[in-house]
Motif scaffolding. Structure first.
Motif, PDB file in Angstrom:
ATOM      1  N   UNK A   1      -7.269   6.233  -4.910  1.00 43.29           N
ATOM      2  CA  UNK A   1      -7.784   5.015  -4.298  1.00 43.29           C
ATOM      3  C   UNK A   1      -8.748   4.260  -5.185  1.00 43.29           C
ATOM      4  N   UNK A   2      -9.629   3.471  -4.545  1.00 46.47           N
ATOM      5  CA  UNK A   2     -10.586   2.653  -5.263  1.00 46.47           C
ATOM      6  C   UNK A   2     -10.952   1.452  -4.421  1.00 46.47           C
ATOM      7  N   UNK A   3     -11.624   0.502  -5.027  1.00 45.23           N
ATOM      8  CA  UNK A   3     -12.051  -0.688  -4.290  1.00 45.23           C
ATOM      9  C   UNK A   3     -10.865  -1.524  -3.807  1.00 45.23           C
ATOM     10  N   UNK A   4      -9.717  -1.338  -4.431  1.00 41.09           N
ATOM     11  CA  UNK A   4      -8.541  -2.138  -4.099  1.00 41.09           C
ATOM     12  C   UNK A   4      -7.843  -1.682  -2.815  1.00 41.09           C
ATOM     13  N   UNK A   5      -8.206  -0.505  -2.285  1.00 38.26           N
ATOM     14  CA  UNK A   5      -7.480   0.074  -1.152  1.00 38.26           C
ATOM     15  C   UNK A   5      -7.571  -0.799   0.094  1.00 38.26           C
ATOM     16  N   UNK A   6      -8.766  -1.283   0.445  1.00 40.36           N
ATOM     17  CA  UNK A   6      -8.914  -2.067   1.675  1.00 40.36           C
ATOM     18  C   UNK A   6      -8.185  -3.405   1.602  1.00 40.36           C
ATOM     19  N   UNK A   7      -8.358  -4.206   0.551  1.00 37.75           N
ATOM     20  CA  UNK A   7      -7.591  -5.458   0.487  1.00 37.75           C
ATOM     21  C   UNK A   7      -6.077  -5.224   0.397  1.00 37.75           C
ATOM     22  N   UNK A   8      -5.688  -4.129  -0.274  1.00 37.82           N
ATOM     23  CA  UNK A   8      -4.252  -3.815  -0.343  1.00 37.82           C
ATOM     24  C   UNK A   8      -3.710  -3.484   1.038  1.00 37.82           C
ATOM     25  N   UNK A   9      -4.510  -2.760   1.826  1.00 34.88           N
ATOM     26  CA  UNK A   9      -4.102  -2.426   3.192  1.00 34.88           C
ATOM     27  C   UNK A   9      -3.926  -3.685   4.023  1.00 34.88           C
ATOM     28  N   UNK A  10      -4.864  -4.587   3.919  1.00 33.17           N
ATOM     29  CA  UNK A  10      -4.780  -5.838   4.683  1.00 33.17           C
ATOM     30  C   UNK A  10      -3.575  -6.664   4.268  1.00 33.17           C
ATOM     31  N   UNK A  11      -3.316  -6.731   2.971  1.00 37.35           N
ATOM     32  CA  UNK A  11      -2.164  -7.499   2.474  1.00 37.35           C
ATOM     33  C   UNK A  11      -0.849  -6.876   2.946  1.00 37.35           C
TER      34      UNK A  11
END
Length: 424
Positions: A122-132
């Protein structure tokens, strides 16, 4: 009023991995929407759809138990679903250029494992990737839901009764049992001789010896089995209004009307006949509104088999030659897994169909029996003696040879059924 706190709560929910459940539903919805012409009701969809949702939910909960993070667990679960449900589609595209299905399966597993490791870290990109992903997969699901809903609504407006029921009276012959047996894609005598180099006269002579009238130079009244059978069952020519302008280039209205009331069975019912309906894997003739008894192999449907063929599990099926596989309804060659599963489903339905035809002779009369048997229609699942073709036999036979083997089997079983009918 939408306060800042409520808006923050909505945004928080948008980061939850809804994409897992949506992605779990998408394969069944996509496949169903891609094959709407042969689907009369939503019934074949529910079982596979619920199974896919169950798999998706189980994966999400399982990965959360391992990672204790919903976002990362969601990405891992969706990765597994993506790998699992795209393999069959990939194999269909690549199979003309690659003979080794195991090699593609290995590649699919390797890149799946790589994506799993990426999601695990994971990383900081996980939350925006989930939303997208939530937004993208939701859009894909909605497109298919709207397509299915619009199609079902557009093809729902058919008459509850097709064809007029004539005023029929019982004559001196009384009420004999009546059997209408349809052998799907059964070629005519001239066609078999000219294109298959096969002499079918012995079978036709056997029919004549049993009192049948054989029209040696006959032609089918329509170019498709569904149209021909529908015209017979309604005792009328096809009504052009049954072609729905909202759904061009399909026979959806006719396929739906198969399950409604039709003149022939309704006429027999009006005379006190019991209507015995023998169906197969094709959904339009799987049932009828007037049927008193329906014989059909129900443990597996054509749709569930097709969905299985899109999954990574299809790589576990033994490979068979496409040489004797015939073609699908749209003229495209069947892939290995689809052919193997198709053989199993074909055998189950045909064997039950012939057995049910003989069982119908034991029922107390009078009965009207309609049997739609998918032989010699492909896939070619029968040798002449009724055994299943081995992979070696499949590899050695041409498509025409596979057809003739199944034709010979159909001839033998049909004569046996006719003898049973006459005896009773």
């Amino acid at each position: 009023m939408l306060t800042r706190e409520r808006w923050a709560g909505i945004l928080a929910w948008s980061y939850w991995p809804w994409h897992v459940l949506l992605l779990g539903a998408y394969p069944a919805l996509f496949l169903f929407s891609s094959n709407l012409e042969d689907e009369v009701t939503l019934e074949p969809l529910w079982g596979p759809l619920l199974a896919c949702l169950g798999i998706a939910g189980g994966l999400l909960v399982g990965f959360f138990a391992l990672r204790r993070d919903w976002a990362r667990a969601g990405l891992m679960a969706s990765t597994v679903l993506l790998v699992f449900f795209t393999f069959g589609h990939a194999w269909n595209l690549i199979s003309p250029f690659l003979d080794q299905r195991w090699l593609l399966a290995a590649i699919w597993v390797v890149w799946g494992v790589a994506l799993l490791q990426l999601a695990w870290r994971g990383g900081a990109w996980v939350r925006p990737a989930t939303r997208a992903l939530n937004a993208i997969v939701l859009l894909l699901v909605l497109i298919n839901v709207v397509t299915i809903g619009g199609y079902m609504a557009a093809t729902h407006t058919f008459a509850s009764m097709t064809g007029e029921v004539p005023d029929v009276h019982v004559g001196e012959a009384g009420k004999p049992d009546v059997y209408y047996i349809v052998l799907d894609r059964y070629a005519g005598e001239t066609t078999l001789s000219r294109f298959f180099d096969y002499d079918n006269r012995p079978f036709l002579e056997e029919l004549e010896e049993r009192g049948f009238s054989v029209a040696h130079d006959s032609w089918a009244n329509y170019f498709k089995t569904s149209l021909s059978v529908f015209a017979t069952m309604t005792m009328s020519h096809i009504n052009p209004d049954l072609y729905d302008d909202a759904v061009p280039n399909t026979f959806a209205q006719i396929h739906k009307a198969f399950q409604a009331r039709m003149a022939v069975p309704a006429t027999f019912k009006s005379l006190g006949y019991e209507y015995v309906h023998i169906a197969n894997w094709w959904e339009p003739t799987s049932r009828n509104a007037d049927a008193d008894v329906i014989y059909r192999f129900t443990q597996e449907t054509e749709f569930s088999t097709a969905l299985y063929d899109t999954t990574l599990l299809s790589a576990l099926s033994p490979e068979v030659s496409a040489g004797g596989s015939g073609e699908d309804g749209d003229g495209t060659a069947a892939n290995d897994s689809e052919e193997l599963k198709g053989l199993e489903l074909q055998r189950a339905h045909v064997l039950l169909g012939f057995d049910s035809l003989e069982e119908a002779t034991q029922r107390g009369g009078p009965t009207f029996t309609f049997a739609h048997l998918t032989v010699p229609h492909p896939p070619y699942a029968f040798n002449e003696d009724g055994t299943e073709p081995t992979p070696e036999q499949q590899a050695q036979r041409t498509d025409n040879e596979g057809y003739i083997e199944q034709l010979k089997y159909a001839n033998r079983r049909t004569l046996e059924a006719i003898d049973q009918i006459i005896a009773n």
